[in-house]
Design a protein around this motif. Structure first.
Motif, PDB file in Angstrom:
ATOM      1  N   VAL A  80       1.003  -1.165  -0.117  1.00  0.00           N
ATOM      2  CA  VAL A  80      -0.082   0.015  -0.082  1.00  0.00           C
ATOM      3  C   VAL A  80       0.948   1.299   0.127  1.00  0.00           C
ATOM      4  N   ASP A  81       0.530   2.127  -0.923  1.00  0.00           N
ATOM      5  CA  ASP A  81       1.114   3.446  -1.020  1.00  0.00           C
ATOM      6  C   ASP A  81       0.386   4.362   0.172  1.00  0.00           C
ATOM      7  N   TYR A  82       0.750   5.086   0.896  1.00  0.00           N
ATOM      8  CA  TYR A  82      -0.161   5.814   1.846  1.00  0.00           C
ATOM      9  C   TYR A  82       0.776   7.005   2.219  1.00  0.00           C
ATOM     10  N   ALA A  83       0.134   7.938   2.786  1.00  0.00           N
ATOM     11  CA  ALA A  83       0.646   9.232   3.767  1.00  0.00           C
ATOM     12  C   ALA A  83      -0.068   9.366   4.942  1.00  0.00           C
ATOM     13  N   ALA A  84       0.891   9.945   5.706  1.00  0.00           N
ATOM     14  CA  ALA A  84       0.039   9.606   7.199  1.00  0.00           C
ATOM     15  C   ALA A  84       0.469  10.818   7.950  1.00  0.00           C
ATOM     16  N   THR A  85      -0.400  11.485   8.716  1.00  0.00           N
ATOM     17  CA  THR A  85       0.087  12.537   9.644  1.00  0.00           C
ATOM     18  C   THR A  85      -0.453  12.192  11.050  1.00  0.00           C
ATOM     19  N   ILE A  86       0.565  12.309  12.042  1.00  0.00           N
ATOM     20  CA  ILE A  86       0.502  11.721  13.416  1.00  0.00           C
ATOM     21  C   ILE A  86       0.550  12.936  14.193  1.00  0.00           C
ATOM     22  N   VAL A  87      -0.337  13.071  15.145  1.00  0.00           N
ATOM     23  CA  VAL A  87      -0.676  13.995  16.221  1.00  0.00           C
ATOM     24  C   VAL A  87      -0.724  13.636  17.469  1.00  0.00           C
ATOM     25  N   ASP A  88      -0.141  14.444  18.483  1.00  0.00           N
ATOM     26  CA  ASP A  88      -0.249  14.245  19.839  1.00  0.00           C
ATOM     27  C   ASP A  88      -1.702  14.360  20.242  1.00  0.00           C
ATOM     28  N   GLY A  89      -2.210  13.402  20.717  1.00  0.00           N
ATOM     29  CA  GLY A  89      -3.847  13.093  21.316  1.00  0.00           C
ATOM     30  C   GLY A  89      -3.914  14.343  22.409  1.00  0.00           C
ATOM     31  N   ALA A  90      -2.896  14.846  23.260  1.00  0.00           N
ATOM     32  CA  ALA A  90      -3.258  15.794  24.315  1.00  0.00           C
ATOM     33  C   ALA A  90      -3.168  17.133  23.811  1.00  0.00           C
ATOM     34  N   THR A  91      -2.186  17.312  23.112  1.00  0.00           N
ATOM     35  CA  THR A  91      -1.986  18.695  22.767  1.00  0.00           C
ATOM     36  C   THR A  91      -2.107  19.240  21.376  1.00  0.00           C
ATOM     37  N   GLY A  92      -2.186  18.131  20.376  1.00  0.00           N
ATOM     38  CA  GLY A  92      -2.569  18.631  19.048  1.00  0.00           C
ATOM     39  C   GLY A  92      -1.283  18.742  18.481  1.00  0.00           C
ATOM     40  N   GLU A  93      -0.121  18.599  18.920  1.00  0.00           N
ATOM     41  CA  GLU A  93       1.244  18.807  18.421  1.00  0.00           C
ATOM     42  C   GLU A  93       1.425  17.782  17.050  1.00  0.00           C
ATOM     43  N   VAL A  94       1.799  18.656  15.949  1.00  0.00           N
ATOM     44  CA  VAL A  94       2.036  17.240  14.802  1.00  0.00           C
ATOM     45  C   VAL A  94       3.548  16.863  15.168  1.00  0.00           C
ATOM     46  N   LEU A  95       3.449  15.640  15.265  1.00  0.00           N
ATOM     47  CA  LEU A  95       4.627  14.747  15.373  1.00  0.00           C
ATOM     48  C   LEU A  95       5.285  14.117  13.987  1.00  0.00           C
ATOM     49  N   SER A  96       4.574  13.757  13.156  1.00  0.00           N
ATOM     50  CA  SER A  96       5.057  13.374  11.904  1.00  0.00           C
ATOM     51  C   SER A  96       4.125  13.578  10.556  1.00  0.00           C
ATOM     52  N   GLU A  97       4.857  14.159   9.416  1.00  0.00           N
ATOM     53  CA  GLU A  97       3.988  14.199   8.447  1.00  0.00           C
ATOM     54  C   GLU A  97       4.910  13.464   7.342  1.00  0.00           C
ATOM     55  N   SER A  98       4.479  12.316   6.563  1.00  0.00           N
ATOM     56  CA  SER A  98       4.987  11.517   5.801  1.00  0.00           C
ATOM     57  C   SER A  98       4.117  10.946   4.663  1.00  0.00           C
ATOM     58  N   GLY A  99       4.827  10.787   3.475  1.00  0.00           N
ATOM     59  CA  GLY A  99       4.469  10.204   2.237  1.00  0.00           C
ATOM     60  C   GLY A  99       3.436  11.037   1.362  1.00  0.00           C
ATOM     61  N   TYR A 100       3.594  12.436   1.594  1.00  0.00           N
ATOM     62  CA  TYR A 100       2.953  13.371   0.842  1.00  0.00           C
ATOM     63  C   TYR A 100       3.587  13.811  -0.619  1.00  0.00           C
ATOM     64  N   THR A 101       4.924  13.358  -0.205  1.00  0.00           N
ATOM     65  CA  THR A 101       5.742  13.432  -1.348  1.00  0.00           C
ATOM     66  C   THR A 101       6.551  12.151  -1.760  1.00  0.00           C
ATOM     67  N   ALA A 102       6.827  11.930  -3.078  1.00  0.00           N
ATOM     68  CA  ALA A 102       7.216  10.712  -3.555  1.00  0.00           C
ATOM     69  C   ALA A 102       8.549  10.594  -3.038  1.00  0.00           C
ATOM     70  N   GLY A 103       9.013   9.311  -2.674  1.00  0.00           N
ATOM     71  CA  GLY A 103      10.354   8.796  -2.212  1.00  0.00           C
ATOM     72  C   GLY A 103      10.420   9.393  -0.505  1.00  0.00           C
ATOM     73  N   GLU A 104       9.318   9.322   0.222  1.00  0.00           N
ATOM     74  CA  GLU A 104       9.502   9.633   1.468  1.00  0.00           C
ATOM     75  C   GLU A 104       9.265   8.295   2.380  1.00  0.00           C
ATOM     76  N   VAL A 105       8.086   7.330   1.875  1.00  0.00           N
ATOM     77  CA  VAL A 105       7.861   6.224   2.612  1.00  0.00           C
ATOM     78  C   VAL A 105       7.725   4.995   1.616  1.00  0.00           C
ATOM     79  N   LEU A 106       8.240   3.826   1.857  1.00  0.00           N
ATOM     80  CA  LEU A 106       8.190   2.675   1.179  1.00  0.00           C
ATOM     81  C   LEU A 106       6.735   2.171   1.302  1.00  0.00           C
ATOM     82  N   PRO A 107       6.024   1.473   0.172  1.00  0.00           N
ATOM     83  CA  PRO A 107       4.821   1.004   0.264  1.00  0.00           C
ATOM     84  C   PRO A 107       4.867  -0.252   1.421  1.00  0.00           C
ATOM     85  N   GLU A 108       3.843  -0.400   2.179  1.00  0.00           N
ATOM     86  CA  GLU A 108       3.736  -1.208   3.292  1.00  0.00           C
ATOM     87  C   GLU A 108       2.933  -2.605   2.794  1.00  0.00           C
TER      88      GLU A 108
END
Length: 335
Positions: free
Chosen positions: A112-140
């Motif tokens: 699967v090709d995917y993009a992911a945003t991960i956010v701290d559930g307590a503060t809303g701080e963005v912890l990671s943004e990956s896969g929105y540009t080609a070559g950032e994340v391997l298919p899983e």
């Protein structure tokens, strides 16, 4: 038996599970074994030798995941809104299909090709943004046991919201927005190129597995790399992790000594820094979707020596490699 990476298992970098983008959530999200009605209805067929019901594996929806909103188009970085902090009492993982895509449903064994945003559930701080540009994340590759809780059998083009509790005091809860961008083929899909005279010839069977025929001639004096197909994806950079299939044969007798195709035809990830020089030359600078032929001298393989059947010293080696995905180390190890 020797292999192109002496052996592949030594340098194999496992496809990082989606939750590995946030180490604290690995056990909860991928190993929690939760199942239920995640909002999917189809039961797609198995692929890649992996079987199982992804629909049943999907985590159930809940009040928390249902209340998450995300603006922006699927495939672009979203802006999230949710009530903070998340109430983690009794929460394991909740999953809601925010946008249902119009593509095919995912099947067990898909990459699967995917993009992911991960956010701290307590503060809303963005912890990671990956896969929105080609070559950032391997298919899983997904199965009911690995990634099935997250992806389920959602359709390509879908956006998912997940909420999960963790055992990490620093990030006791996490929110995920997952965009399902596509499914990567397990064979190269690039534009076929004209064959080059004097090199081994390659034919493909119905599954895409290559047969390599060595010419009746002396081995090439220099390591030579040619593209049999040219893909339209991201360029493999030095140090990247690459998802690939390959077959390797000896120039001296044409015999295969290693092949993903002979081990089930399932792609594997390798780092360009974890293979012999000739194999690395065949990867770096190529584009995803390409199929590459490389004839490597002993100097770029396993060194000089008398050719024999117990190792690969002294032999010119020929590989056909399908390049199916690439990811930079920084993206692959995002926090």
């Amino acid at each position: 038996m020797s292999t192109p990476v002496t052996p592949p298992e030594r340098f194999l970098v496992r496809l990082r599970p989606l939750a590995a983008l946030s180490v604290a959530a690995v056990a909860v999200v991928l190993l929690a074994g939760c199942a239920g009605d995640g909002g999917d209805s189809a039961s797609p067929s198995a692929s890649g030798g992996v079987t199982g019901d992804l629909c049943a594996a999907a985590a159930p929806s809940g009040d928390i995941s249902d209340a998450i909103s995300a603006s922006g188009e699927v495939g672009s970085v979203p802006t999230l809104e949710f009530a903070k902090p998340i109430d983690i009492d009794g929460l394991t993982i909740q999953r809601t299909v925010m946008v249902e895509g119009d593509g095919e449903p995912l099947a067990a064994g898909n990459f699967v090709d995917y993009a992911a945003t991960i956010v701290d559930g307590a503060t809303g701080e963005v912890l990671s943004e990956s896969g929105y540009t080609a070559g950032e994340v391997l298919p899983e590759q997904i199965s009911p046991e690995s990634g099935g809780q997250i992806f389920g059998c959602a359709t390509v083009g879908s956006r998912l919201a997940l909420a999960a509790a963790t055992s990490d005091e620093a990030n006791p809860s996490l929110v995920y927005i997952i965009d399902i961008l596509g499914v990567t083929p397990t064979t190269a899909w690039g534009t076929e190129q004209e064959p080059v005279a004097g090199l081994p010839t390659v034919t493909l069977d119905e599954s895409g597995a290559p047969t390599i025929t060595i010419p009746d001639a002396d081995p090439l004096a220099e390591t030579t790399v040619v593209a049999l197909k040219t893909g339209d994806g991201a360029t493999v950079e030095p140090g990247d992790q690459v998802l690939l299939q390959y077959r390797g044969v000896r120039w001296s007798n044409g015999e295969e000594f290693d092949s993903t195709w002979s081990k089930g035809g399932v792609p594997i990830p390798l780092a360009t820094t974890g293979v012999v020089s000739g194999f690395r030359q065949a990867l770096e600078g190529q584009t995803v979707g390409s199929q590459v032929l490389v004839s490597m001298t002993p100097a770029d393989g396993y060194g000089d020596g008398e050719i024999n059947t117990t190792d690969l010293k002294g032999d010119t080696l020929v590989f056909v490699i399908d390049i199916l995905g690439t990811a930079t180390p920084a993206a692959a190890t995002a926090p």
